[in-house]
Design a protein around this motif. Structure first.
Motif, mmCIF file in Angstrom:
data_model
loop_
_atom_site.group_PDB
_atom_site.id
_atom_site.type_symbol
_atom_site.label_atom_id
_atom_site.label_comp_id
_atom_site.label_asym_id
_atom_site.label_seq_id
_atom_site.Cartn_x
_atom_site.Cartn_y
_atom_site.Cartn_z
ATOM 1 N N HIS A 65 0.689 -1.334 0.004
ATOM 2 C CA HIS A 65 -0.212 0.345 -0.164
ATOM 3 C C HIS A 65 0.678 1.456 -0.261
ATOM 4 O O HIS A 65 1.013 1.957 -0.573
ATOM 5 C CB HIS A 65 -1.190 0.270 1.278
ATOM 6 C CG HIS A 65 -1.150 -0.405 1.475
ATOM 7 N ND1 HIS A 65 -2.671 -0.524 0.005
ATOM 8 C CD2 HIS A 65 -2.231 -1.900 1.727
ATOM 9 C CE1 HIS A 65 -4.187 -1.936 0.320
ATOM 10 N NE2 HIS A 65 -3.547 -2.470 0.713
ATOM 11 N N ASN A 125 -1.046 4.202 -1.136
ATOM 12 C CA ASN A 125 -2.119 4.466 -0.510
ATOM 13 C C ASN A 125 -1.747 4.753 0.919
ATOM 14 O O ASN A 125 -1.941 3.301 1.820
ATOM 15 C CB ASN A 125 -2.891 2.815 -0.419
ATOM 16 C CG ASN A 125 -4.394 3.172 -0.320
ATOM 17 O OD1 ASN A 125 -4.378 3.693 0.774
ATOM 18 N ND2 ASN A 125 -5.156 2.097 0.036
ATOM 19 N N GLU A 134 -3.143 5.644 3.922
ATOM 20 C CA GLU A 134 -3.494 5.355 5.265
ATOM 21 C C GLU A 134 -3.689 4.130 5.174
ATOM 22 O O GLU A 134 -3.706 3.498 6.578
ATOM 23 C CB GLU A 134 -5.470 5.955 4.712
ATOM 24 C CG GLU A 134 -6.367 5.876 6.295
ATOM 25 C CD GLU A 134 -7.695 7.087 5.619
ATOM 26 O OE1 GLU A 134 -8.390 6.278 6.559
ATOM 27 O OE2 GLU A 134 -8.110 7.511 4.332
ATOM 28 N N LYS A 135 -3.838 3.064 4.562
ATOM 29 C CA LYS A 135 -3.868 2.063 4.930
ATOM 30 C C LYS A 135 -2.858 1.548 4.947
ATOM 31 O O LYS A 135 -2.580 0.840 5.780
ATOM 32 C CB LYS A 135 -4.454 0.830 3.600
ATOM 33 C CG LYS A 135 -5.933 1.092 3.424
ATOM 34 C CD LYS A 135 -6.260 0.040 1.576
ATOM 35 C CE LYS A 135 -7.846 -0.038 1.738
ATOM 36 N NZ LYS A 135 -8.230 -0.762 0.970
#
Length: 423
Positions: free
Chosen positions: A182, A187, A189-190
Motif C-alpha cells: 500500500h 495508499n 492511510e492503509k
C-alpha cells in the motif's frame, strides 16, 4: 552439554535447535557454530533425515548473510540426499530454500519453479504452516519484482490462515508486507494501518531483524505523510539497532569456520582411506597390488591437499575483499555526507522564489539525499547500501522525486540538480 554425550542424537538435535534460536536472535556466528556441530553429529550417527535438516539450516543462514554460493551448495547437497533416500518432506523444504536463494540471484524462472514444487508437496503432505510460508515466499518474490497485485492477492489469502494457526511471527511479517505494498501504491492511510499493526505485533516477538525492518518502514512512511516528529523518533530508534559495517566481518568469520569444517571433514575422509589401505595391505601379499593402492592413496592425498590449499586461498581472498569493501564503504559514506552537507548549506541560502531552484524546498531530507546520489551517478543498489534502505524504497523515493521535479527519469533529475550548481 557433557551430559548429552552418551546420547549423540539428542545432543545433535539440541545443537540444531540452539542454532535456530541464535539465528532468530541475530547471533549468526553462534548459529553457524551450532548448525555445524549438529551436522557433524548427524553425519557420525548416519541419520540422513536430520542431516538434510541441518544442511538446509546452514544454507538458510548463508542466504541470510548473502553468501549465496555457499547457500546453493548446502541446499543442493540436501536435495541430492533427499532424492537418494526418498525424503519427500525434505525435498519440499529444500526446494523452498533453494527458491529463496535463486530469488536473490535473479534466477526468476528457477525460483518460481522450485516455489511451486514445494507448494505442491506441502499441500499433498497436509503441512499447513509450511504450505503458507512457501506461498508467502512466492508473494514476496512477486513483490520484489514490483508485481504488486499478484503479491497482494497471495498475502491477503495467507494472512488470515496464519492467524487461524496462531503463527504470530508469520502473521506479523505478512501484515507488514501488505502495508509496504500500500505504501508503494501511495495508499498511505492503509499503509499506516497495516505497518503500525505489524509493529505492535513484533513487540511480542524476539526478532531483531524484524524489529529493524519495521522501524525503517514506519520511519519512511511517517516522513512521506508529513508526520516528521514521529519519523524522527522512529528513525532514532532505528539508528540505535541498524547493522554496521562489522556485519561483513562477522560473515567472513562464519565462512572461515565453515571452510575449516569442510577441511576437517576431508581430513577425516583421508584418514579413513588410509586405514582402508592399511587393512588391504595386511590382507594381500602381492607387491603389485600394494604398489597400486599406495599410488591411489598418494593421489587422494595430493587431490585433498590441493583442495585444502584452494579453500585456504579463497578464504584469504574473501577476507581481503571484505576489508577493501569496508574501507570503500566507509570512504563512500564520508564522501556522501560531505556532499550532502555542502548541498544543504546551499539550500538554506536559497529562497522559494529563486527561479529554477524553487523545487528544492519541495523535497524531504531523504529525497534530497537520494537526488544527490542520482546527480553523482550512484546506482540504486549503492544508494540503498549508503542510506541503509532497500532498493524498493530507493525506487519509491525516485518516483516521488521525478513527480515533484516534473521529470521522466534519473538522467533528467541529475541534469536538474546539476543545473543549479549544487554538485
Amino acid at each position: 552439554m557433557f551430559y548429552l554425550k552418551e546420547f549423540p542424537k539428542n545432543q545433535a538435535i539440541v545443537y540444531n535447535n540452539m542454532g535456530i534460536f541464535s539465528k532468530n536472535a541475530g547471533d549468526y556466528e553462534q548459529a553457524n557454530d551450532y548448525y555445524i556441530s549438529a551436522l557433524k553429529c548427524f553425519e557420525k550417527i548416519k541419520d540422513t533425515a536430520l542431516m538434510i535438516s541441518a544442511q538446509n539450516n546452514i544454507a538458510s543462514l548463508f542466504n541470510h548473510i548473502k553468501f549465496y554460493d555457499r547457500a546453493l551448495y548446502y541446499h543442493n547437497q540436501a536435495l541430492e540426499l533427499c532424492r537418494k533416500t526418498d525424503n519427500v518432506e525434505g525435498l519440499a523444504r529444500g526446494c523452498n530454500g533453494l527458491a529463496l536463494v535463486q530469488d536473490n540471484l535473479g534466477m526468476d524462472q528457477q525460483s518460481i519453479k522450485n516455489n511451486k514444487e514445494a507448494i505442491k508437496i506441502f499441500k499433498e503432505l497436509g503441512l499447513t504452516k509450511e504450505l503458507l510460508s512457501t506461498r508467502y515466499n512466492l508473494a514476496d518474490f512477486y513483490y520484489s519484482r514490483k508485481k504488486y497485485n499478484e503479491a497482494l492477492t497471495i498475502f491477503n489469502s495467507v494472512r488470515p490462515e496464519f492467524d487461524k494457526i496462531n503463527a504470530i511471527p508469520e502473521y506479523a511479517i505478512t501484515t507488514n508486507a501488505i502495508g509496504l505494498i500500500h505504501f508503494q501504491k501511495e495508499n498511505f492511510e492503509k499503509a499506516q494501518l497495516f505497518l503500525e499493526e505489524a509493529y505492535e505485533l513484533q513487540k511480542h516477538i524476539e526478532n531483531p531483524s524484524m524489529y529493524k525492518s519495521m522501524l525503517l518502514n514506519l520511519s519512511e512512511l511517517y516522513e512521506s505523510i508529513g508526520e516528521f516528529d514521529k519519523a524522527f523518533e522512529t528513525n532514532a530508534k532505528y539508528e540505535l539497532v541498524k547493522d554496521s559495517l562489522l556485519v561483513l566481518e562477522k560473515a567472513e568469520k562464519i565462512a572461515t569456520k565453515e571452510a575449516l569444517f569442510r577441511y576437517e571433514k576431508m581430513t577425516n575422509e583421508l584418514q579413513i582411506n588410509a586405514d582402508k589401505l592399511a587393512e588391504e595391505k595386511k590382507r594381500t601379499s602381492s607387491t603389485s597390488d600394494i604398489s597400486n593402492m599406495l599410488v591411489v592413496g598418494l593421489s587422494l592425498l595430493l587431490v585433498l591437499s590441493i583442495i585444502s590449499i584452494y579453500f585456504y586461498v579463497r578464504s584469504r581472498k574473501k577476507k581481503n575483499q571484505s576489508k577493501e569493501l569496508n574501507e570503500s564503504a566507509q570512504a563512500d559514506l564520508a564522501s556522501l555526507e560531505h556532499v550532502y552537507e555542502e548541498i544543504y548549506q546551499k539550500v538554506n541560502t536559497m529562497r522559494p522564489d529563486q527561479g529554477e531552484a524553487s523545487w528544492i524546498h519541495l523535497l524531504s531530507k531523504r529525497e534530497l539525499e537520494v537526488l544527490t546520489c542520482l546527480g553523482a551517478g550512484v546506482t540504486d543498489t549503492q544508494i540503498g547500501d549508503k542510506l541503509f534502505v532497500s532498493v524498493a524504497t530507493v525506487n519509491s523515493h525516485c518516483s516521488r522525486i521525478y513527480k515533484k521535479l516534473d521529470v521522466k527519469n534519473r538522467m533528467e533529475a541529475a541534469s536538474v540538480v546539476r543545473g543549479v550548481n549544487l554538485i
